[in-house]
Design a protein around this motif. Structure first.
Motif, PDB file in Angstrom:
ATOM      1  N   GLN A 198      -5.418   3.762  18.615  1.00  0.00           N
ATOM      2  CA  GLN A 198      -6.355   4.355  17.646  1.00  0.00           C
ATOM      3  C   GLN A 198      -5.793   5.613  16.987  1.00  0.00           C
ATOM      4  N   GLU A 199      -5.050   6.428  17.727  1.00  0.00           N
ATOM      5  CA  GLU A 199      -4.459   7.632  17.135  1.00  0.00           C
ATOM      6  C   GLU A 199      -3.396   7.254  16.112  1.00  0.00           C
ATOM      7  N   PHE A 200      -2.631   6.207  16.430  1.00  0.00           N
ATOM      8  CA  PHE A 200      -1.640   5.687  15.476  1.00  0.00           C
ATOM      9  C   PHE A 200      -2.348   5.207  14.213  1.00  0.00           C
ATOM     10  N   MET A 201      -3.445   4.476  14.397  1.00  0.00           N
ATOM     11  CA  MET A 201      -4.196   3.951  13.271  1.00  0.00           C
ATOM     12  C   MET A 201      -4.745   5.078  12.394  1.00  0.00           C
ATOM     13  N   LYS A 202      -5.264   6.112  13.028  1.00  0.00           N
ATOM     14  CA  LYS A 202      -5.788   7.265  12.283  1.00  0.00           C
ATOM     15  C   LYS A 202      -4.698   7.876  11.415  1.00  0.00           C
ATOM     16  N   ASN A 203      -3.530   8.055  11.991  1.00  0.00           N
ATOM     17  CA  ASN A 203      -2.401   8.626  11.269  1.00  0.00           C
ATOM     18  C   ASN A 203      -1.985   7.738  10.104  1.00  0.00           C
ATOM     19  N   TRP A 204      -1.912   6.434  10.362  1.00  0.00           N
ATOM     20  CA  TRP A 204      -1.489   5.467   9.344  1.00  0.00           C
ATOM     21  C   TRP A 204      -2.470   5.431   8.171  1.00  0.00           C
ATOM     22  N   MET A 205      -3.751   5.403   8.465  1.00  0.00           N
ATOM     23  CA  MET A 205      -4.734   5.266   7.387  1.00  0.00           C
ATOM     24  C   MET A 205      -4.899   6.539   6.557  1.00  0.00           C
ATOM     25  N   SER A 206      -4.255   7.624   6.968  1.00  0.00           N
ATOM     26  CA  SER A 206      -4.335   8.861   6.191  1.00  0.00           C
ATOM     27  C   SER A 206      -3.472   8.801   4.929  1.00  0.00           C
ATOM     28  N   TYR A 207      -2.634   7.784   4.827  1.00  0.00           N
ATOM     29  CA  TYR A 207      -1.744   7.639   3.669  1.00  0.00           C
ATOM     30  C   TYR A 207      -2.279   6.566   2.714  1.00  0.00           C
ATOM     31  N   GLU A 208      -2.336   6.897   1.431  1.00  0.00           N
ATOM     32  CA  GLU A 208      -2.762   5.956   0.401  1.00  0.00           C
ATOM     33  C   GLU A 208      -1.571   5.631  -0.493  1.00  0.00           C
ATOM     34  N   PRO A 209      -1.080   4.411  -0.444  1.00  0.00           N
ATOM     35  CA  PRO A 209       0.128   4.036  -1.197  1.00  0.00           C
ATOM     36  C   PRO A 209       0.067   4.356  -2.687  1.00  0.00           C
ATOM     37  N   THR A 210      -1.090   4.126  -3.320  1.00  0.00           N
ATOM     38  CA  THR A 210      -1.159   4.351  -4.767  1.00  0.00           C
ATOM     39  C   THR A 210      -0.995   5.831  -5.116  1.00  0.00           C
ATOM     40  N   LYS A 211      -1.443   6.710  -4.245  1.00  0.00           N
ATOM     41  CA  LYS A 211      -1.258   8.142  -4.489  1.00  0.00           C
ATOM     42  C   LYS A 211       0.192   8.549  -4.284  1.00  0.00           C
ATOM     43  N   ILE A 212       0.808   7.973  -3.275  1.00  0.00           N
ATOM     44  CA  ILE A 212       2.194   8.338  -2.938  1.00  0.00           C
ATOM     45  C   ILE A 212       3.171   7.832  -3.986  1.00  0.00           C
ATOM     46  N   ILE A 213       2.950   6.607  -4.471  1.00  0.00           N
ATOM     47  CA  ILE A 213       3.898   6.032  -5.434  1.00  0.00           C
ATOM     48  C   ILE A 213       3.874   6.787  -6.761  1.00  0.00           C
ATOM     49  N   LYS A 214       2.745   7.406  -7.075  1.00  0.00           N
ATOM     50  CA  LYS A 214       2.641   8.214  -8.292  1.00  0.00           C
ATOM     51  C   LYS A 214       3.568   9.422  -8.254  1.00  0.00           C
ATOM     52  N   GLU A 215       3.868   9.889  -7.039  1.00  0.00           N
ATOM     53  CA  GLU A 215       4.661  11.111  -6.882  1.00  0.00           C
ATOM     54  C   GLU A 215       6.168  10.852  -6.853  1.00  0.00           C
ATOM     55  N   LEU A 216       6.559   9.579  -6.836  1.00  0.00           N
ATOM     56  CA  LEU A 216       7.986   9.244  -6.790  1.00  0.00           C
ATOM     57  C   LEU A 216       8.595   9.342  -8.187  1.00  0.00           C
ATOM     58  N   GLU A 217       9.539  10.231  -8.361  1.00  0.00           N
ATOM     59  CA  GLU A 217      10.171  10.416  -9.663  1.00  0.00           C
ATOM     60  C   GLU A 217      11.531   9.744  -9.694  1.00  0.00           C
ATOM     61  N   ILE A 218      11.555   8.501  -9.227  1.00  0.00           N
ATOM     62  CA  ILE A 218      12.780   7.699  -9.200  1.00  0.00           C
ATOM     63  C   ILE A 218      12.426   6.292  -9.678  1.00  0.00           C
ATOM     64  N   PRO A 219      13.424   5.493 -10.077  1.00  0.00           N
ATOM     65  CA  PRO A 219      13.143   4.109 -10.458  1.00  0.00           C
ATOM     66  C   PRO A 219      12.505   3.334  -9.308  1.00  0.00           C
ATOM     67  N   ILE A 220      11.523   2.500  -9.635  1.00  0.00           N
ATOM     68  CA  ILE A 220      10.775   1.745  -8.628  1.00  0.00           C
ATOM     69  C   ILE A 220      10.699   0.274  -9.027  1.00  0.00           C
ATOM     70  N   LEU A 221      10.920  -0.595  -8.047  1.00  0.00           N
ATOM     71  CA  LEU A 221      10.739  -2.036  -8.226  1.00  0.00           C
ATOM     72  C   LEU A 221       9.739  -2.522  -7.188  1.00  0.00           C
ATOM     73  N   ILE A 222       8.703  -3.194  -7.649  1.00  0.00           N
ATOM     74  CA  ILE A 222       7.654  -3.728  -6.774  1.00  0.00           C
ATOM     75  C   ILE A 222       7.791  -5.252  -6.749  1.00  0.00           C
ATOM     76  N   ILE A 223       7.952  -5.805  -5.552  1.00  0.00           N
ATOM     77  CA  ILE A 223       8.160  -7.254  -5.411  1.00  0.00           C
ATOM     78  C   ILE A 223       7.123  -7.854  -4.464  1.00  0.00           C
ATOM     79  N   ASN A 224       6.605  -8.998  -4.844  1.00  0.00           N
ATOM     80  CA  ASN A 224       5.714  -9.757  -3.956  1.00  0.00           C
ATOM     81  C   ASN A 224       5.902 -11.239  -4.216  1.00  0.00           C
ATOM     82  N   GLY A 225       5.718 -12.045  -3.185  1.00  0.00           N
ATOM     83  CA  GLY A 225       5.763 -13.490  -3.365  1.00  0.00           C
ATOM     84  C   GLY A 225       4.363 -14.043  -3.533  1.00  0.00           C
ATOM     85  N   ASP A 226       4.212 -15.077  -4.346  1.00  0.00           N
ATOM     86  CA  ASP A 226       2.864 -15.623  -4.562  1.00  0.00           C
ATOM     87  C   ASP A 226       2.432 -16.576  -3.446  1.00  0.00           C
ATOM     88  N   LYS A 227       3.309 -16.769  -2.437  1.00  0.00           N
ATOM     89  CA  LYS A 227       2.925 -17.552  -1.262  1.00  0.00           C
ATOM     90  C   LYS A 227       2.809 -16.664  -0.015  1.00  0.00           C
TER      91      LYS A 227
END
Length: 294
Positions: A198-227
């Motif tokens: 539960q402590e690990f989970m609390k720590n993990w859920m404190s991060y929001e990916p969409t907020k963090i990715i906004k702060e990256l000032e480097i080239p970014i590639l987002i990949i996902n498979g449709d399966k």
């Protein structure tokens, strides 16, 4: 230990007491670029495997990049070594994984061998890599990474697989987020909410990916498979919307362990424990193009 094949030189490296991994140096490499590959959730080793799931997804990724002249370093999550030694740190946090990623990037930066360093984070490793890459890497690749915080991902997964536990799931997550220990969870949800994580989970859920990715000032590639049965395409789109100038590639028929699937969900699930499947060629093409042009 050092070994050599026709395509690459393979070196075993120890970065810190927590980080041990494999460096692949293509034989025809001018040492321009290094890709640091970070694995997903659970006790995932450098090859992308767990105890009862052997697919070599990350090993295949590294070797495929080597064939295209790109060096790579992939490493065991620290819990893998702990399991081997029989000494499990029950106080391990998500931040520890971030620390390991930062240590790895810093190690290669200080060596000054490669002109550019790229971080490739797979699944949970996407968030880990996203955080670690800030002000340290030359580019970031999210591979099957979530666009929402882990609590929202869990709620969505429970809603799909066991909607009768929706209320319990939201209640438990809210309590954990507030720092409370939860003992009254349904037995069916023990693997998700048992007290020792539960402590690990609390720590993990404190991060929001969409907020963090906004702060990256480097080239970014987002990949996902449709399966992908674990991370849907919608998660990749959320990341793209958060960082509009990033690149995005949705790979047709690719699943979570990076192989093409033409069959049904059963065929998809079976591939998690099949070593003979080939990694998606389209995936490699997209990563190589991104690294070579950024």
């Amino acid at each position: 230990m050092i070994s050599q094949t026709e395509s690459f030189i393979e070196k075993e490296l120890t970065i810190t007491k927590y980080v041990e991994g494999t460096l692949l140096l293509p034989n025809k490499n001018d040492h321009n670029s290094l890709a640091i590959i970070i694995g997903g959730s659970g006790p995932t080793d450098r090859n992308g495997n767990q105890n009862f799931l052997k697919n070599n997804s990350l090993k295949k990724l590294a070797e495929a990049l080597s064939s295209k002249g790109i060096a790579s370093f992939r490493y065991d999550k620290r819990v893998v070594k702990q399991i081997k030694l029989g000494i499990i740190d029950e106080n391990i946090l998500f931040d520890d994984f971030v620390e390991d990623a930062i240590s790895t990037i810093t190690y290669f930066r200080n060596k000054n061998i490669f002109k550019k360093i790229y971080v490739i984070g797979h699944s949970q490793g996407s968030l880990v890599g996203m955080i670690a890459a800030k002000n340290r890497a030359n580019g970031f690749i999210s591979l099957a990474g979530a666009g929402e915080s882990i609590d929202n991902v869990i709620i969505e997964q429970i809603n799909k697989t066991a909607p009768q536990f929706n209320g319990d799931t939201k209640r438990i997550l809210q309590a954990i987020k507030k720092g409370k220990k939860v003992k009254d969870y349904p037995p069916a949800l023990k693997s998700v909410f048992r007290e020792d994580i539960q402590e690990f989970m609390k720590n993990w859920m404190s991060y929001e990916p969409t907020k963090i990715i906004k702060e990256l000032e480097i080239p970014i590639l987002i990949i996902n498979g449709d399966k992908d049965l674990q991370t849907t395409v919608s998660e990749a789109i959320k990341l793209k919307e958060a960082r509009p100038n990033s690149q995005i590639a949705i790979i047709k028929n690719m699943n979570h362990v990076l192989v093409p699937i033409t069959g049904n969900d059963l065929d998809n699930s079976k591939s998690y424990n099949e070593l003979n499947r080939k990694i998606s060629e389209e995936l490699i093409e997209n990563i190589v193009k991104f690294i070579n042009t950024n």
